[in-house]
Scaffold this active site. Structure first.
Site, mmCIF file in Angstrom:
data_model
loop_
_atom_site.group_PDB
_atom_site.id
_atom_site.type_symbol
_atom_site.label_atom_id
_atom_site.label_comp_id
_atom_site.label_asym_id
_atom_site.label_seq_id
_atom_site.Cartn_x
_atom_site.Cartn_y
_atom_site.Cartn_z
ATOM 1 N N TYR A 150 5.523 -5.544 -35.579
ATOM 2 C CA TYR A 150 6.781 -5.585 -34.806
ATOM 3 C C TYR A 150 7.976 -5.603 -35.754
ATOM 4 O O TYR A 150 8.961 -4.883 -35.562
ATOM 5 C CB TYR A 150 6.730 -6.845 -33.955
ATOM 6 C CG TYR A 150 7.943 -7.209 -33.145
ATOM 7 C CD1 TYR A 150 8.206 -6.589 -31.923
ATOM 8 C CD2 TYR A 150 8.807 -8.224 -33.564
ATOM 9 C CE1 TYR A 150 9.303 -6.965 -31.149
ATOM 10 C CE2 TYR A 150 9.899 -8.604 -32.798
ATOM 11 C CZ TYR A 150 10.146 -7.968 -31.593
ATOM 12 O OH TYR A 150 11.217 -8.347 -30.827
ATOM 13 N N ASP A 284 1.248 -22.154 -36.937
ATOM 14 C CA ASP A 284 2.669 -22.510 -36.864
ATOM 15 C C ASP A 284 3.549 -21.284 -37.034
ATOM 16 O O ASP A 284 4.754 -21.345 -36.798
ATOM 17 C CB ASP A 284 3.024 -23.480 -38.003
ATOM 18 C CG ASP A 284 2.869 -24.933 -37.589
ATOM 19 O OD1 ASP A 284 2.784 -25.207 -36.379
ATOM 20 O OD2 ASP A 284 2.858 -25.795 -38.498
HETATM 21 P P1 NAP Z 1 10.963 -8.459 -22.231
HETATM 22 O O1 NAP Z 1 11.416 -9.525 -21.314
HETATM 23 O O2 NAP Z 1 9.515 -8.382 -22.595
HETATM 24 O O3 NAP Z 1 11.391 -7.048 -21.599
HETATM 25 C C1 NAP Z 1 11.005 -5.858 -22.218
HETATM 26 C C2 NAP Z 1 11.650 -4.724 -21.483
HETATM 27 O O4 NAP Z 1 11.266 -3.485 -22.103
HETATM 28 C C3 NAP Z 1 11.227 -4.614 -20.009
HETATM 29 O O5 NAP Z 1 12.312 -4.170 -19.241
HETATM 30 C C4 NAP Z 1 10.148 -3.547 -20.048
HETATM 31 O O6 NAP Z 1 10.024 -2.861 -18.806
HETATM 32 C C5 NAP Z 1 10.724 -2.624 -21.108
HETATM 33 N N1 NAP Z 1 9.710 -1.778 -21.726
HETATM 34 C C6 NAP Z 1 8.617 -2.171 -22.424
HETATM 35 N N2 NAP Z 1 7.904 -1.106 -22.809
HETATM 36 C C7 NAP Z 1 8.565 -0.001 -22.346
HETATM 37 C C8 NAP Z 1 8.326 1.395 -22.409
HETATM 38 N N3 NAP Z 1 7.249 1.885 -23.035
HETATM 39 N N4 NAP Z 1 9.190 2.229 -21.814
HETATM 40 C C9 NAP Z 1 10.299 1.750 -21.175
HETATM 41 N N5 NAP Z 1 10.585 0.439 -21.087
HETATM 42 C C10 NAP Z 1 9.715 -0.427 -21.662
HETATM 43 O O7 NAP Z 1 11.753 -8.477 -23.579
HETATM 44 P P2 NAP Z 1 13.106 -9.258 -23.979
HETATM 45 O O8 NAP Z 1 12.694 -10.590 -24.464
HETATM 46 O O9 NAP Z 1 14.117 -9.094 -22.922
HETATM 47 O O10 NAP Z 1 13.541 -8.414 -25.257
HETATM 48 C C11 NAP Z 1 14.589 -7.467 -25.197
HETATM 49 C C12 NAP Z 1 14.925 -7.049 -26.616
HETATM 50 O O11 NAP Z 1 15.309 -8.199 -27.356
HETATM 51 C C13 NAP Z 1 13.738 -6.437 -27.355
HETATM 52 O O12 NAP Z 1 14.183 -5.321 -28.094
HETATM 53 C C14 NAP Z 1 13.269 -7.550 -28.265
HETATM 54 O O13 NAP Z 1 12.671 -7.049 -29.429
HETATM 55 C C15 NAP Z 1 14.574 -8.277 -28.562
HETATM 56 N N6 NAP Z 1 14.443 -9.700 -28.927
HETATM 57 C C16 NAP Z 1 13.850 -10.585 -28.082
HETATM 58 C C17 NAP Z 1 13.778 -11.926 -28.466
HETATM 59 C C18 NAP Z 1 13.158 -12.982 -27.580
HETATM 60 O O14 NAP Z 1 13.060 -14.157 -28.004
HETATM 61 N N7 NAP Z 1 12.722 -12.658 -26.372
HETATM 62 C C19 NAP Z 1 14.300 -12.337 -29.710
HETATM 63 C C20 NAP Z 1 14.914 -11.400 -30.528
HETATM 64 C C21 NAP Z 1 14.978 -10.076 -30.120
HETATM 65 P P3 NAP Z 1 9.003 -3.406 -17.657
HETATM 66 O O15 NAP Z 1 9.541 -4.730 -17.205
HETATM 67 O O16 NAP Z 1 9.062 -2.383 -16.617
HETATM 68 O O17 NAP Z 1 7.668 -3.538 -18.331
HETATM 69 P P1 GDP Z 2 8.437 -16.669 -33.375
HETATM 70 O O1 GDP Z 2 9.770 -17.301 -33.632
HETATM 71 O O2 GDP Z 2 8.492 -15.193 -33.494
HETATM 72 O O3 GDP Z 2 7.363 -17.293 -34.219
HETATM 73 O O4 GDP Z 2 8.130 -16.860 -31.852
HETATM 74 P P2 GDP Z 2 7.553 -17.900 -30.811
HETATM 75 O O5 GDP Z 2 8.540 -18.019 -29.735
HETATM 76 O O6 GDP Z 2 6.212 -17.377 -30.452
HETATM 77 O O7 GDP Z 2 7.467 -19.354 -31.479
HETATM 78 C C1 GDP Z 2 6.385 -19.685 -32.276
HETATM 79 C C2 GDP Z 2 6.399 -21.144 -32.690
HETATM 80 O O8 GDP Z 2 6.205 -21.997 -31.554
HETATM 81 C C3 GDP Z 2 5.228 -21.409 -33.621
HETATM 82 O O9 GDP Z 2 5.569 -22.465 -34.502
HETATM 83 C C4 GDP Z 2 4.133 -21.839 -32.648
HETATM 84 O O10 GDP Z 2 3.110 -22.628 -33.277
HETATM 85 C C5 GDP Z 2 4.948 -22.683 -31.674
HETATM 86 N N1 GDP Z 2 4.336 -22.799 -30.332
HETATM 87 C C6 GDP Z 2 3.913 -23.954 -29.764
HETATM 88 N N2 GDP Z 2 3.387 -23.719 -28.548
HETATM 89 C C7 GDP Z 2 3.520 -22.384 -28.321
HETATM 90 C C8 GDP Z 2 3.197 -21.540 -27.208
HETATM 91 O O11 GDP Z 2 2.679 -21.957 -26.183
HETATM 92 N N3 GDP Z 2 3.504 -20.212 -27.341
HETATM 93 C C9 GDP Z 2 4.097 -19.706 -28.469
HETATM 94 N N4 GDP Z 2 4.405 -18.411 -28.518
HETATM 95 N N5 GDP Z 2 4.406 -20.476 -29.536
HETATM 96 C C10 GDP Z 2 4.133 -21.797 -29.455
#
Ligand code: NAP
Ligand code: GDP
Length: 364
Positions: A150, A284
Site C-alpha cells: 500500500y 504492534d
Molecule cells: P474506505 O472507507 O475504505 O473507502 C474506500 C472508497 O474507495 C469507497 O468509496 C470504495 O467504494 C472506493 N473504491 C475502492 N476500490 C475501488 C475501485 N476499484 N473502483 C472505484 N472505487 C473504489 O476508505 P477511506 O478510509 O475513506 O480512505 C479514503 C482515502 O484516504 C484513501 O485513498 C486512503 O488511502 C486514504 N487514507 C485513509 C486513512 C484512514 O485512516 N482511513 C488514513 C490516511 C489516508 P465502495 O464503497 O463502493 O467499495
Molecule cells: P496503522 O496506523 O496503519 O498501523 O493502522 P491501524 O489503524 O491498523 O492501527 C494499528 C495499531 O493499532 C497497531 O499498533 C495495532 O496493534 C493496534 N490495534 C489494536 N487493536 C486493533 C484492531 O482491532 N485493529 C487494528 N487495525 N489495529 C489494532
C-alpha cells in the site's frame, strides 16, 4: 444540455462512499452555499463509488471522465485496510492501488482535467527517519514492512504527479492525512483500522458479556484526525492549493496518543465495564509516525480541529445508531444495499460571482 448546465463546472470525488468521501459529501451538503467549505454557485459535485465504475479498469475510468468531464477530481478511491489486512495482502494492496491511481491520473491528463488531488497516507514515509515527518521526507528510505505494498503504491502518486507536471504541465497534487476516523468508517472486526475495529469489538463485548481484546501491547502512538475536519482541509486544498508538493493534513504532532489511550476512551464512551485486555501475540505495527502539520497551518493561517474526545463521542453515537447500515463485515443492511450514506447535496444555482476561483475555472 441547457445553457446553465453547460456553464457548470463539475467536481468529482472518487471513493465517496467511504469514510473520507462521506465526510466531504456531508460538509458539502451542510455548509452554507459560497462559504469557505461550502459549494459554490456554478458547481456540480459528483460523488462516486465502485459501483459507478471500477477504477482498476482503464476503460471504466476513462468512461467516468468522458461522462462527467470534471474540471477537478478529489481522488480518494483506494483499497484501504488496517494493519492486519495490509500484512496479509501486500501484493493486492500494491497492485490495486497502482492500477487505480495510474488510471485516474492518465485519464485526467487525456481529458484535460485541470486539477487532481490524490489521497496518500503517512505510511508513505520511511520507517527509519528523523521525526517529525515533513513533506520533504517521503522518499528518504523504505516504508515500514507491514504495509509496504500500500505504501509504495501511494508513494508512486507523488512521483507520477511530478512527472505529469514536468512533461505535460499538469496541476496534480496530493494530500497526506494521518490516521482518520469518523462516521461511515469500515467497522469490520479484522480488516479495519484501529478505532472502528476496537469500537465494534467493544460494542460486541458489551452486548455479549465477553472480554474486550485489544491487539498488540497498546504502546504504539498515532495521530488521529476526525473525518469531518479532514473533509474541510481537502476542500480548502481544492480551492486554494496549486502546487505539486504534497501537503500533510493532520492535527499537531503533540497530539499523538497511544493505542491504550484510544482503547480506554472507547471503553469510557461505550460504558463498557467488563474484562478488558491486550493480546500481545498480535503485531504492534509501526511504533509511531508523528507528522508535522506546520506547512498547511502556515498556508491556512490556522484551523480549529475537533477535540479527540468530542470526535470519538460523535463516532460512537453514529455507530450505535447506524449499526445495521454500517460496514460491520456481517450480513446486514449495509451488505444488502441499504448502506448508511449522507444525504446528497442540493443542486447549486447556476452562476457564481466566485466561479472564477483559480483552482476550478474551466478555462484555466
Ligand atoms: P474506505 O472507507 O475504505 O473507502 C474506500 C472508497 O474507495 C469507497 O468509496 C470504495 O467504494 C472506493 N473504491 C475502492 N476500490 C475501488 C475501485 N476499484 N473502483 C472505484 N472505487 C473504489 O476508505 P477511506 O478510509 O475513506 O480512505 C479514503 C482515502 O484516504 C484513501 O485513498 C486512503 O488511502 C486514504 N487514507 C485513509 C486513512 C484512514 O485512516 N482511513 C488514513 C490516511 C489516508 P465502495 O464503497 O463502493 O467499495
Ligand atoms: P496503522 O496506523 O496503519 O498501523 O493502522 P491501524 O489503524 O491498523 O492501527 C494499528 C495499531 O493499532 C497497531 O499498533 C495495532 O496493534 C493496534 N490495534 C489494536 N487493536 C486493533 C484492531 O482491532 N485493529 C487494528 N487495525 N489495529 C489494532
Amino acid at each position: 444540455m441547457s445553457t446553465s448546465e453547460s456553464q457548470q463546472v463539475t467536481i468529482v470525488v472518487t471513493g465517496a462512499s467511504g469514510l473520507v468521501g462521506s465526510a466531504i459529501k456531508q460538509v458539502i451538503a451542510t455548509e452554507p452555499l459560497d462559504s469557505p467549505y461550502g459549494r459554490r454557485r456554478g458547481e456540480r459535485w459528483v460523488f462516486l463509488r465502485s459501483t459507478d465504475g471500477d477504477l482498476r479498469d482503464p476503460a471504466q475510468t476513462d468512461a467516468m471522465y468522458a461522462k462527467y468531464k470534471p474540471v477537478a477530481v478529489i481522488h480518494l478511491a483506494a483499497l484501504v485496510g488496517g494493519l492486519f489486512n495490509n500484512m496479509r495482502h501486500n501484493l493486492t494492496f500494491l497492485r490495486e492501488n497502482l492500477l487505480i491511481n495510474d488510471n485516474i491520473l492518465w485519464s485526467a491528463y487525456k481529458h484535460n482535467t485541470k486539477k487532481v488531488i490524490s489521497c496518500l497516507s503517512t505510511c508513505v514515509f520511511p520507517d527509519k527517519v528523523e521525526y517529525p515527518l515533513t513533506e520533504a521526507k517521503i522518499h528518504l528510505g523504505p516504508p515500514h514492512s507491514s504495509n509496504f505494498g500500500y505504501s509504495h503504491a501511494k508513494r508512486m502518486v507523488d512521483v507520477q504527479n511530478r512527472a505529469y507536471k514536468e512533461e505535460f504541465g499538469c496541476n496534480f497534487s496530493s494530500a497526506i492525512p494521518t490516521n482518520v476516523f469518523g462516521p461511515y468508517d469500515n467497522f469490520d472486526l479484522e480488516d479495519s483500522h484501529v478505532i472502528p475495529g476496537l469500537m465494534h469489538k467493544c460494542y460486541l463485548a458489551k452486548k455479549n458479556g465477553t472480554p474486550f481484546i485489544v491487539s498488540g501491547t497498546g504502546k504504539p502512538l498515532r495521530q488521529f484526525i476526525y473525518s469531518l475536519d479532514l473533509a474541510k482541509l481537502f476542500i480548502w486544498m481544492l480551492r486554494e492549493y496549486d502546487s505539486v508538493e504534497p501537503l500533510i493534513l493532520s492535527v499537531g504532532e503533540d497530539e499523538e496518543i497511544s493505542i491504550k489511550e484510544v482503547a480506554d476512551a472507547i471503553v469510557r464512551e461505550m460504558g463498557f465495564t467488563g474484562e478488558y485486555r491486550f493480546d500481545t501475540t498480535k503485531s504492534d505495527g509501526q511504533f509511531r509516525k508523528p507528522a508535522s502539520n506546520a506547512q498547511i497551518m502556515s498556508l491556512m493561517g490556522g484551523f480549529k480541529f475537533t477535540p479527540f474526545d468530542v470526535a470519538l463521542h460523535e463516532t460512537v453515537k453514529w455507530f450505535e445508531e447506524n449499526y445495521d447500515g454500517a460496514r460491520t463485515g456481517f450480513k446486514n443492511s449495509a451488505t444488502e444495499g441499504k448502506r448508511a450514506q449522507p444525504k446528497e447535496p442540493e443542486p447549486t444555482p447556476p452562476s457564481s460571482p466566485r466561479a472564477d476561483s483559480k483552482a476550478l475555472n474551466a478555462s484555466t
